[in-house]
Design an enzyme around this catalytic site. Sequence first.
Site, PDB file in Angstrom:
ATOM      1  N   PHE A  34     -11.312  -6.728  14.090  1.00 50.88           N
ATOM      2  CA  PHE A  34     -10.252  -7.226  13.228  1.00 50.88           C
ATOM      3  C   PHE A  34      -9.939  -6.202  12.141  1.00 50.88           C
ATOM      4  O   PHE A  34     -10.838  -5.687  11.481  1.00 50.88           O
ATOM      5  CB  PHE A  34     -10.680  -8.561  12.588  1.00 50.88           C
ATOM      6  CG  PHE A  34      -9.657  -9.090  11.618  1.00 50.88           C
ATOM      7  CD1 PHE A  34      -8.404  -9.484  12.062  1.00 50.88           C
ATOM      8  CD2 PHE A  34      -9.935  -9.159  10.263  1.00 50.88           C
ATOM      9  CE1 PHE A  34      -7.449  -9.954  11.172  1.00 50.88           C
ATOM     10  CE2 PHE A  34      -8.989  -9.620   9.361  1.00 50.88           C
ATOM     11  CZ  PHE A  34      -7.742 -10.031   9.817  1.00 50.88           C
ATOM     12  N   GLN A  35      -8.669  -5.911  11.967  1.00 50.92           N
ATOM     13  CA  GLN A  35      -8.183  -4.929  10.985  1.00 50.92           C
ATOM     14  C   GLN A  35      -8.800  -3.548  11.179  1.00 50.92           C
ATOM     15  O   GLN A  35      -9.060  -2.838  10.229  1.00 50.92           O
ATOM     16  CB  GLN A  35      -8.375  -5.434   9.551  1.00 50.92           C
ATOM     17  CG  GLN A  35      -7.485  -6.632   9.259  1.00 50.92           C
ATOM     18  CD  GLN A  35      -7.316  -6.926   7.767  1.00 50.92           C
ATOM     19  OE1 GLN A  35      -8.223  -6.699   6.978  1.00 50.92           O
ATOM     20  NE2 GLN A  35      -6.156  -7.443   7.396  1.00 50.92           N
ATOM     21  N   LYS A  68     -17.364  -0.384   6.072  1.00 44.66           N
ATOM     22  CA  LYS A  68     -17.881  -1.391   5.150  1.00 44.66           C
ATOM     23  C   LYS A  68     -19.390  -1.264   4.961  1.00 44.66           C
ATOM     24  O   LYS A  68     -19.892  -1.380   3.845  1.00 44.66           O
ATOM     25  CB  LYS A  68     -17.530  -2.782   5.676  1.00 44.66           C
ATOM     26  CG  LYS A  68     -18.021  -3.882   4.746  1.00 44.66           C
ATOM     27  CD  LYS A  68     -17.336  -5.217   5.005  1.00 44.66           C
ATOM     28  CE  LYS A  68     -17.834  -6.223   3.990  1.00 44.66           C
ATOM     29  NZ  LYS A  68     -16.978  -7.383   3.847  1.00 44.66           N
ATOM     30  N   GLU A 108       0.810  -1.226   0.000  1.00 44.08           N
ATOM     31  CA  GLU A 108       0.000   0.000   0.000  1.00 44.08           C
ATOM     32  C   GLU A 108       0.841   1.273   0.000  1.00 44.08           C
ATOM     33  O   GLU A 108       0.407   2.304  -0.493  1.00 44.08           O
ATOM     34  CB  GLU A 108      -0.959   0.012   1.201  1.00 44.08           C
ATOM     35  CG  GLU A 108      -2.088  -1.002   1.094  1.00 44.08           C
ATOM     36  CD  GLU A 108      -1.737  -2.354   1.691  1.00 44.08           C
ATOM     37  OE1 GLU A 108      -0.538  -2.596   1.984  1.00 44.08           O
ATOM     38  OE2 GLU A 108      -2.662  -3.172   1.861  1.00 44.08           O
ATOM     39  N   MET A 134      24.522   8.737   1.861  1.00 42.13           N
ATOM     40  CA  MET A 134      24.466  10.053   2.490  1.00 42.13           C
ATOM     41  C   MET A 134      24.798   9.955   3.977  1.00 42.13           C
ATOM     42  O   MET A 134      25.503  10.795   4.531  1.00 42.13           O
ATOM     43  CB  MET A 134      23.089  10.693   2.287  1.00 42.13           C
ATOM     44  CG  MET A 134      23.011  12.133   2.755  1.00 42.13           C
ATOM     45  SD  MET A 134      24.191  13.212   1.926  1.00 42.13           S
ATOM     46  CE  MET A 134      23.186  13.871   0.592  1.00 42.13           C
TER      47      MET A 134
END
Lengths: 157, 161, 562
Positions: free
Chosen positions: C111-112, C161, C49, C475
């Site tokens: 959940f999630q 949802k 993602e 760097m």
Amino acid sequence: MEVKRHTIKLVVNNKPDVLARIAGVFSARGFNIESISANVTMDPNVTKIRIVTMGDTSTVTKIQNQLKKLVDVLSVSHVRESKQGQREMILMQVKLTDKNRNDVMKAIDELQCKIVTRKSDYCILEATGSEEELEILVQRFDSLGIEDLSRSGVVAL
Amino acid sequence: MAEEEHIISMLVNNKPGVLSRVSGVFGRLGYNIKSLCVAETTNPEISRITLTSIANSHFTEKVAKQLNKLVDVIDVTELKPATSVEREMTLIGIRIDKEKRAEIMRAIDMFGCNVRYMSDNYCILECVGETEKTETIINYLKPLGIEEIARTGIIALPQKN
Amino acid sequence: MKIKGAEILLRALSDEGVDTIFGYPGGVVLDIFDEIYKSKFKHILVRHEQGAAHAADGYARASGKVGVCLVTSGPGATNTVTGIATAYMDSIPIVVFTGQVATPLLGSDAFQEADITGITRPCTKHNFIVRKVEDLARTVKEALYIARSGRPGPVLVDIPKDVSQAMTEYHESGPPKAPAHDPIYVPDVTALNEALRMIKQAKKPVVMVGGGVILGKASQELREFIEKVQIPVTHTLMGIGAFPGTDPLSLGMPGMHGTYYANMALTQCDLLINIGARFDDRVTGKLDEFAKNAKIIHIDIDAASINKNVIVDLPIVSDCKSALQQLNKMLLQNHFTIPEKDRKAWTQQIDEWKEYAPLSYCAGEKIKPQCVIETIYKLTKGDAIIATEVGQNQMWAAQFYKFNHPNTFLSSGGLGTMGYGFPAAIGAQIAFPDKTVVDIAGDGSIQMNIQELATAVVYNIPVKICILNNGFLGMVRQWQEIFYERRYSHTNISQIPDFVKLAEAYGAVGLRATKPEEMEAILEKGLNTPGPVIMDIHVEPEEGVYPMVRPGSPISDMDLGR
């Protein structure tokens, strides 16, 4: 630059997380909040918030500029009210004993407090005044035994 | 579920970021904060936050549990109207039209408001009371010419027996 | 007719002109992906993602349109946070749609579930959680409007949802309302007049341009302005391409790794006109010494940027395009002429600085990374879209590729996100399928989002990755060399993996150059090979980026590396 007390007045959308966004601006940028009060207005969709902060004028401008960027903030103004216009309210619970009872009653009388509740061992007082007046009031009653207190922060018109 | 007004009184460390954390809890759970007061206590290191919210009865439990988990929150109490004193102060600015003057004066008297400022055509009133009283006053005076209102949030103290 | 929230989302996006989404499916966005399946939307399935957020960002930077991505709740949402913060720091308009657990479960640690609006509050311009399907269409419209208006930035929309499953009527919403939020685009004429007066009086003026010129699509107006006033121009990292890098008036980039002449000009100028830059600490160095003898004019659409770090003499709150258009008009009306003899000494001084310390490097036995960039510039005729990662690769690209067009340099300036460049290059290539898009990478950064090679191969997105492979986190190693007596603590990453084999494992083409004499041929071959290509260029391991200003030092105090 001179560090002074400034009042910022906001009109915001009355939404669950709007206060978190405002408080977030202060914490993320390290601005301080002395006191804050918020309440609904005649329009149920908007809330008025007053924030008192300490800072120099450039900091206060920065704060205002950051607050203006929030989508749910409808207006931001820096209140240049005279000190006389500012009012604050306090509720105080003061201990009552045989020893201090007379002094408490005298103070209530002199400082023009209103007794909301009076029980045998304590009383709850209500008072309004300028911030300084309430400061004096708190000091006076503190020496007599404040058990609890709640202040509203200042409002003004 | 019936919704009603809840008053939460909290003691918190007077530190930057605390209000942000506290208000984040309300935002996350989706509760509107209706009124809010934050001010120092007699101890400058501790502030009291008093806030009200209109919500169902799960509100206090849910919110209080989350608030108690915050490191800078010292105490969370819900104050019930029956066992506490709650007050808010309102400043009301009213334009005084000649024909309404008498009615305005009557109202001031009736509600026991203090007059903080008065000129020929404008006055500022200070009213202290419970929310219900404040709202009655505002509704009564609205048609008489309210120009501006400033309300403190609600503050409250418990009444012990 | 009532339709599903998921369909409303796509209809509303389509009505806003969105046709491309970068995303990754999951449990709570199944309904939305089901609608995508039935629709004509171009959906690019990434492999992580974070890649989706960066790709949307790269798409936005290259095209000037709002980039859109769609991910699931919980880890899907949190994985976008780096991408969102990257876009926030550089003011890039993206809208991130995240799925959320159904509204009755909110706050229950389902959940999630993640409080993504809480998490992203400090790194989005604004965010929303949509609790009612009736609010969805309007929220989509407002999100896109907020993302692109005023000072642009990322907006997140969290969709539970049950909201994407609920049914309601779809109506195209009216114009978005953000009453107090409409930005000021029109500059104050009195201030512009004052600006012109200051420009006329200046003996040693410098213009500094930033990302605001590119975001405000004001590059053409800037060129006209400079043509008329003949003032040398320095551009910040975000302002690269706003003004032609090949123009004799260009001073290149200022600041920590800026050119000697840009930093000297900023230090000694008597008038600094900042157009759409925010006085970042990497640009100003020690604040007390920065342009300390100059009057400063600051044009910025964000009032909060003005007087934030540097106190200015003339603030102008406006978008760059309106301000420059108006200035150009006024210059024409006033028959403005360059006070040539007044400026002569300044022009000569700048030429001397340019001669004294041009950007340079020494050839050696190994391939020099600066030379790689110059060769890519030559081979692409300066006409490619260049994305960079973060670190030495980024600075060399900024120094040695001459950008003549806006929207062609994509780099994480504010946040400094390693792993940004490759997915951003994918996003840019989706916006411009026929352009050459090159990601200039280091061997450290490229590994942070290397999984997107699968995306590039599956969709045949022909991004060319050029890895300046020095076996170090270069760097950081350079700072250890300078400030920590060469104690290379955990910066040696040992030229692992074998990037040629890795490219092949993904089904891409991998090429390698290890000697100076083969470098150009390999680059030429790589750039001309269709499809995604990795060019693994083994460069001098301990090469440094110079000039360099130590953090906290004035920018006139430069280590030229010689």
